[in-house]
Design a protein around this motif. Sequence first.
Motif, short mmCIF file in Angstrom:
data_model
loop_
_atom_site.label_atom_id
_atom_site.label_comp_id
_atom_site.label_asym_id
_atom_site.label_seq_id
_atom_site.Cartn_x
_atom_site.Cartn_y
_atom_site.Cartn_z
N GLY A 1 0.99 -1.23 -0.06
CA GLY A 1 -0.10 -0.11 0.06
C GLY A 1 0.79 1.30 0.02
N SER A 2 2.08 0.97 0.13
CA SER A 2 2.96 2.29 -0.11
C SER A 2 4.33 1.92 -0.74
CB SER A 2 3.43 2.65 1.48
OG SER A 2 4.21 3.94 1.48
N GLY A 3 4.06 1.74 -2.20
CA GLY A 3 5.25 1.48 -3.07
C GLY A 3 6.19 2.81 -3.39
N LEU A 4 7.09 2.21 -3.74
CA LEU A 4 8.22 3.16 -4.56
C LEU A 4 7.74 3.66 -5.86
CD1 LEU A 4 11.23 1.26 -3.84
CD2 LEU A 4 10.88 3.37 -2.55
N MET A 5 7.64 5.12 -6.05
CA MET A 5 6.94 5.79 -7.15
C MET A 5 7.77 6.99 -7.62
SD MET A 5 2.87 5.43 -6.50
CE MET A 5 2.69 6.13 -4.97
N ALA A 6 7.56 7.44 -8.83
CA ALA A 6 8.43 8.56 -9.22
C ALA A 6 8.72 9.70 -8.47
CB ALA A 6 8.24 8.63 -10.57
N PRO A 7 7.45 10.28 -7.93
CA PRO A 7 7.48 11.73 -7.19
C PRO A 7 8.45 11.74 -6.18
CG PRO A 7 5.18 11.24 -8.24
CD PRO A 7 5.86 10.04 -8.09
N ARG A 8 8.18 10.81 -5.26
CA ARG A 8 9.09 11.04 -3.94
C ARG A 8 10.21 10.43 -4.13
NH1 ARG A 8 7.96 9.45 1.58
NH2 ARG A 8 7.71 11.51 2.35
N VAL A 9 10.48 9.29 -4.85
CA VAL A 9 11.90 8.76 -5.33
C VAL A 9 12.58 9.86 -5.82
CG1 VAL A 9 13.15 7.00 -6.25
CG2 VAL A 9 11.08 6.38 -5.24
N SER A 10 11.97 10.66 -6.82
CA SER A 10 13.13 11.68 -7.59
C SER A 10 13.37 12.72 -6.72
CB SER A 10 12.30 11.98 -8.86
OG SER A 10 11.07 12.60 -8.71
N ILE A 11 12.46 13.25 -5.90
CA ILE A 11 12.65 14.32 -4.98
C ILE A 11 13.88 13.81 -3.79
CG2 ILE A 11 11.65 15.38 -2.74
CD1 ILE A 11 8.87 15.41 -4.02
N THR A 12 13.79 12.78 -3.65
CA THR A 12 14.82 12.25 -2.53
C THR A 12 16.08 12.33 -3.31
OG1 THR A 12 13.38 10.98 -1.33
CG2 THR A 12 15.54 10.39 -1.05
N ALA A 13 16.17 11.70 -4.64
CA ALA A 13 17.24 11.65 -5.26
C ALA A 13 18.00 12.98 -5.65
CB ALA A 13 16.95 11.01 -6.62
#
Length: 268
Positions: free
Chosen positions: A239-251
């Motif tokens: 229910g809380s996967g890895l998705m582009a928006p938050r991953v790319s913000i972190t990166a």
Amino acid sequence: MRVSINEKSFYVKENSSIFDIKNRFKKDADVVILNGFPIEKDEVLKENDKVVLIKKGEIPSKEELEHLLVSRHTPKVYDKLKKEAVGIAGLGGLGSNVAVSLSRIGIGKLVLVDFDVVEPSNLNRQQYLIKHLGMKKTEAMKEMISEINPFVKVEIKDKYITEDNVLDIFKNVDIIVEAFDSPKCKASLVSEILTKTKDKVIVAASGMAGYFSSNTIKTKKINDRFYLIGDEVNEAKEGSGLMAPRVSITANHQANMVLRLIMGQKET
């Protein structure tokens, strides 16, 4: 009068037209941009106008591309960037985004390390294209970087990082971006680098899954050699996967911290 042509300053005759400039500087240009807008009809230039002449698909020379970067970064910043080598451990959602951002700003060299191949499930957050499916991530990322900035030196290592090889893999870089999915691999890299080297710096990440607030992604300084980025809570789970928006913000927090370190800024 003075005008800018492809980010360089030139003096031209009064009443010079855009097509005069095109014929003089780049006859084969397919696209002419005047002050940020594409034009098709000739116009007389005014003082301080900015003209960009583009031939579609043409790779700029190293000198041209460097001048464009210098005009955006300022010379002192770019001079530091092009001398720096950065290691990236893992080329998934974090590492692939960090690699692209650092390439765009003109980093001198990247040491890219991963042992995996590009799978369909990677496309939801990683910087790969459908044409890269089945390719080694190291090879695919090297190809992408060549199309973004062909003058970045790229060293690829198709290896699984362990306690036994991590020091050798990153022996020629001072800054290492930790971009693993596995907590065990994260811990091993951090432990080996911090305990067995004296000056290498790690920019790591923890907690970037889901669709929670962007504002909970933060850059935290643990000490002068270790920076941790993320919300430190929301790891991938049902229910809380890895998705582009938050991953790319972190990166891009990671990429920005790398940039700050290169520029001598050790605070977050």
